[in-house]
Design an enzyme around this catalytic site. Structure first.
Site, mmCIF file in Angstrom:
data_model
loop_
_atom_site.group_PDB
_atom_site.id
_atom_site.type_symbol
_atom_site.label_atom_id
_atom_site.label_comp_id
_atom_site.label_asym_id
_atom_site.label_seq_id
_atom_site.Cartn_x
_atom_site.Cartn_y
_atom_site.Cartn_z
ATOM 1 N N GLU A 56 0.795 -1.219 0.000
ATOM 2 C CA GLU A 56 0.000 0.000 0.000
ATOM 3 C C GLU A 56 0.835 1.279 0.000
ATOM 4 O O GLU A 56 0.461 2.279 -0.586
ATOM 5 C CB GLU A 56 -0.946 0.014 1.222
ATOM 6 C CG GLU A 56 -2.052 -1.012 1.117
ATOM 7 C CD GLU A 56 -3.013 -0.939 2.291
ATOM 8 O OE1 GLU A 56 -3.321 0.169 2.744
ATOM 9 O OE2 GLU A 56 -3.458 -2.012 2.760
ATOM 10 N N ASP A 78 -2.248 -4.458 3.400
ATOM 11 C CA ASP A 78 -2.309 -4.713 4.845
ATOM 12 C C ASP A 78 -3.295 -5.826 5.198
ATOM 13 O O ASP A 78 -4.274 -6.048 4.492
ATOM 14 C CB ASP A 78 -2.730 -3.446 5.593
ATOM 15 C CG ASP A 78 -1.734 -2.322 5.402
ATOM 16 O OD1 ASP A 78 -0.596 -2.608 4.972
ATOM 17 O OD2 ASP A 78 -2.096 -1.167 5.668
ATOM 18 N N GLU A 132 -9.732 -3.251 5.088
ATOM 19 C CA GLU A 132 -9.462 -2.348 3.979
ATOM 20 C C GLU A 132 -8.380 -2.922 3.071
ATOM 21 O O GLU A 132 -8.468 -2.828 1.849
ATOM 22 C CB GLU A 132 -9.057 -0.971 4.497
ATOM 23 C CG GLU A 132 -10.115 -0.258 5.329
ATOM 24 C CD GLU A 132 -11.401 0.062 4.562
ATOM 25 O OE1 GLU A 132 -11.325 0.371 3.358
ATOM 26 O OE2 GLU A 132 -12.488 -0.020 5.172
ATOM 27 N N TYR A 164 5.404 2.391 10.639
ATOM 28 C CA TYR A 164 4.232 3.062 10.119
ATOM 29 C C TYR A 164 3.453 3.808 11.194
ATOM 30 O O TYR A 164 3.269 3.284 12.301
ATOM 31 C CB TYR A 164 3.327 2.031 9.434
ATOM 32 C CG TYR A 164 2.325 2.680 8.539
ATOM 33 C CD1 TYR A 164 2.757 3.531 7.534
ATOM 34 C CD2 TYR A 164 0.970 2.475 8.702
ATOM 35 C CE1 TYR A 164 1.842 4.153 6.718
ATOM 36 C CE2 TYR A 164 0.056 3.081 7.892
ATOM 37 C CZ TYR A 164 0.498 3.928 6.899
ATOM 38 O OH TYR A 164 -0.401 4.551 6.103
#
Length: 779
Positions: free
Chosen positions: A23, A95, A99, A300
């Site tokens: 992503e 991920d 989503e 992240y």
DNA sequence: CAGTGAGCGAGCTTCCGCTTGACTT
């Protein structure tokens, strides 16, 4: 040329047979290093498709069929991925959450890959081992999880795109409502109402300074009376009792206790600590963290997980041992308790624990330092504390004094980091070391003070504490906390503002040497910085939604639908069925709301009557925002005035309202024209004929005097004169002027303006140079 | 730049959650 291109392409094909899609581009870079040259790693930059933007994007009659589109700014990227995918084995590495699964599925759709066979891999940490392990055991796209995401997406669109138009019709155009933002506003509205309803009451707290006979200086300590008095008389009477009292220890206890470090940072806790310790806004924190992430310095920054990789845990242990010794190290795995957490990433931590400091901007350095300390401290042993508590009785009253003391026996993680709290620092009655005492000990009092205090209303939220509350309710996600706050501010539902503190005085009664003395003390209270409060329109919209759509803005709505999404993810129900169950009753509510005659959603609040005319004074939302009105007599027009910033229809008083009509004020004649002070679109101003000057921040339009107003006009005239006098003009060409503007010097030539190149000295420019600048900037 | 407050009504607005850059007046 054609041959060479062909050879290059072939070579590339031979070397990179695999395409991994993640992503985030920063993640892609890191992973590419781990995987070697057989793999090319690309990023999807998040979602690549979304519901059609221009309409509902859902075909309700056709079983809620979503209409997906590739946004124009994603077209190029998708084409590039498609081209690569044609010749390579694709690994979908988005991920591991709802989503992410949906992103993987959209990729299969758009790149023309079969869902049944396309390789899907996941990892929770960006370490070589985790990624190689993931490659070893690919799975396929989990369509149940994808469908749970589709349900989430469709529900949010239905709610947002059906509720908002109701608001346009019933309240005001361009407003918005949604599953997340409307609840965020509701939190602020309810808090504001608690504050409006709150009545501060005085009370008296009593603090004594005791000592043991014989060694006054070494044994002096503070103790607070467990009872608080409502009135001064009671407090004073109690001090009188104290004057004749004998004080004795009834209980002295010492208990060992431990304090544990906080878990590593998630997005929400990072935002809270950066706000408390560094004074950063939620969006500032995210943007600085993004920079750190892009430089490979931290993991992240959008995560709800408190998990650390085994590798990071080992590094922490090594680092702690090196810095403080092995006895400071404690291996800890934290568990996430947050509602609806998806844990696709690690906690926010330094990429390399042995890197204690970094280069960068001051904000980057400070945020990194915070992350480093929090991470390392989370792997340190608990602090050992001795907590003493002493209870003191009186010979002539049943009241008791309490003293508590705390001594850190072993600092543990406190050596590095201690978490802050949102609450104001509690008024301390003297935490610290208490002298050794035992039951039965006689104590003497040096002085006993009764201080007037005031109960305080609940505090307004700031950005970070609102995020904290939203997270508790499971509303919003790490990637949306900051944007949601921006949205509710942009819609005009909420403002972020400072409030000046107010002065008040309070009484302090002190009993010393058998005599009571009184002191008046002043303090400032109620000072606020960057706090969020709802606007009038925010309150009106909230009340309307509550009256017509209560289930949707219920605090548990998200938590409840999340349970339904989980059922979809488990395969217990199809997503279409789930959405159908929701949409039926929901749409009925929408229809009913539209049909319900809501006579003026915004009703006027009567404030009282104008003492001069006896006419009704009321506050309401007008065409141009909140205002107060003094009704006119029969056949006469009303007088109007806008509310000031920070004033609310719901809480404005009659006096405050009447004050608003004091403007415009005519201060009298100055050089043949009236000086008039008013409140304009751009704040308070003074007008002199046709000339205007803004008031300074320190000037108050309601009290400013003639002399000061005249001075502002003179200053303004001087400024315009300076601005209109060119820095440079040329006899040869009167059209060419170098002027001084708001953004520095610029060239004005024949009705157009031109920027000066960097480094140009305005005063030294020649006509030729100016002409050249004009010519070269023409495109 | 610098108040306004009547009524009509074309055409527009809007959600949440994933990701980064553009953009300088």
């Amino acid at each position: 040329m054609a041959l060479r291109f062909c050879r290059l392409k072939k070579q590339g094909y031979a070397m990179q047979e695999n395409l991994v899609i993640v992503e985030s581009p920063a993640k892609a870079k890191t992973i590419e290093k781990f995987l070697g040259k057989d793999y090319i790693v690309k990023s999807s930059f998040g979602h690549i498709r979304d519901l059609s933007k221009k309409d509902l994007g859902i075909n309700i009659a056709d079983g809620f069929a979503p209409v997906y589109e590739i946004p124009s700014d994603k077209r190029k990227l998708v084409d590039e991925l498609a081209k690569l995918a044609r010749t390579k084995t694709v690994w979908l590495a988005s991920d591991e959450d709802r989503e992410g699964e949906a992103i993987a599925w959209h990729l299969t759709e758009v790149l023309g890959l079969p869902v049944e066979t396309t390789k899907r891999i996941v990892f929770h940490e960006i370490t070589k081992r985790a990624i190689l392990e993931a490659i070893e055991k690919p799975r396929t796209v989990d369509m149940n999880l994808v469908n749970a995401q589709q349900a989430r997406r469709v529900l949010d669109r239905l709610v947002g795109f059906e509720l908002s138009p109701v608001l346009w019709k019933k309240v005001k155009p361009s407003l918005s409502a949604g599953r997340v933002q409307s609840v965020a506003v509701r939190l602020l509205v309810e808090r504001e109402r608690e504050i409006i309803a709150f009545r501060s009451a005085p009370y008296f707290r009593v603090v004594a300074r005791f000592y043991a006979a014989g060694d006054a200086e070494k044994t002096l300590f503070k103790a607070e009376l467990s009872h608080r008095f409502d009135t001064r008389d009671e407090a004073e009477a109690f001090l009188g009792t104290c004057a004749a009292a004998e004080f004795r220890v009834v209980k002295a206890e010492e208990k060992p206790a431990q304090r544990f470090p906080a878990a590593p940072f998630t997005t929400s806790t990072l935002q809270q600590e950066a706000s408390r310790k560094l004074g950063m806004s939620v969006s500032q924190t995210m943007s600085v963290a993004q920079h750190l992430y892009e430089q490979g310095l931290i993991t992240y920054m959008r995560t709800d997980s408190v998990n650390l990789s085994t590798q990071a845990l080992a590094q922490c242990k090594e680092e702690i041992t090196k810095l403080f010794g092995e006895k400071y190290s404690a291996w800890r795995n934290y568990k996430t308790h947050t509602k609806g957490a998806q844990e696709a990433h690690e906690a926010i931590r330094p990429s390399y624990i042995d890197r204690q400091e970094i280069e960068g901007t001051p904000a980057e350095k400070r945020l990194y330092d915070l992350i480093w300390k929090r991470t390392v401290a989370s792997q340190m042993v608990a602090a050992e504390i001795d907590r003493t508590s002493v209870v003191i009785e009186m010979s002539n009253s049943p009241e008791l004094f309490n003293a508590t003391g705390e001594v850190v026996r072993f600092d543990g993680f406190l050596r590095l980091y201690s978490e802050s709290t949102d609450d104001e620092p509690a008024e301390q009655s003297g935490e610290g070391v208490l002298p050794k005492m035992a039951a039965g000990d006689l104590l003497l009092s040096r002085d006993i003070t009764a201080t007037e205090r005031f109960t305080t209303a609940p505090a307004r939220y700031n950005e970070a504490s609102l995020v904290k509350r939203m997270e508790e309710l499971g509303i919003g996600r790490p990637s949306t906390y900051a944007p949601t706050i921006t949205t509710i501010i942009n819609r005009g539902y909420v403002v972020k503002q400072n409030k000046e503190g107010q002065k008040r005085s309070y009484v302090q009664l002190t009993l010393a040497s058998g005599k009571i003395t009184e002191k008046q003390v002043t303090e400032t209270f109620g000072k606020e910085k960057n706090r969020l409060s709802p606007t009038d329109i925010g309150m009106v919209v909230n009340d309307y939604l509550e009256s017509q759509f209560a289930p949707i803005i219920d605090y548990n709505f998200t938590a409840n639908v999340e349970k339904e999404f989980d059922r979809v993810a488990d395969g217990g129900i199809t997503w279409e069925k789930m959405i159908g169950n929701f949409y039926g009753p929901f749409h009925t509510m929408v229809d009913e709301a539209i049909a319900t005659q809501t006579d003026k959603v915004s009703q006027a609040r009567i404030l009282g009557s104008d003492p001069k005319t006896g006419h009704v004074v009321k506050a309401r939302i007008g065409r141009y925002g909140p205002m107060v009105e003094i009704e006119g007599a029969e056949g006469e027009k009303s007088r109007f005035a806008s509310l000031k910033k920070g004033q609310l229809i719901e809480s404005i008083t009659l006096d405050e309202a009447l004050e608003l009509f004091a403007l415009p004020r005519n201060l009298g004649e100055y050089e043949g024209e009236d000086l008039v002070v008013g409140l304009g679109k751009f704040g308070p101003y003074v007008r002199h004929g046709k000339k205007f000057a803004s008031l300074a921040k320190s000037d108050d339009p309601y009290t400013i005097g003639f002399e000061r107003a005249a001075e502002l006009i003179r200053e303004r005239e001087e400024q315009t004169r300076a601005a209109n006098t060119p820095l440079r003009s040329f006899a040869e060409d009167p059209d060419m002027l170098v002027k001084n503007g708001r953004y520095g010097a610029y060239i004005a030539y024949k009705g157009k303006n031109y920027r000066l190149p960097k480094g140009a000295v305005p005063a030294e420019l020649t006509l030729e140079e100016c002409l050249q600048i004009v010519a070269s900037s023409k495109k």
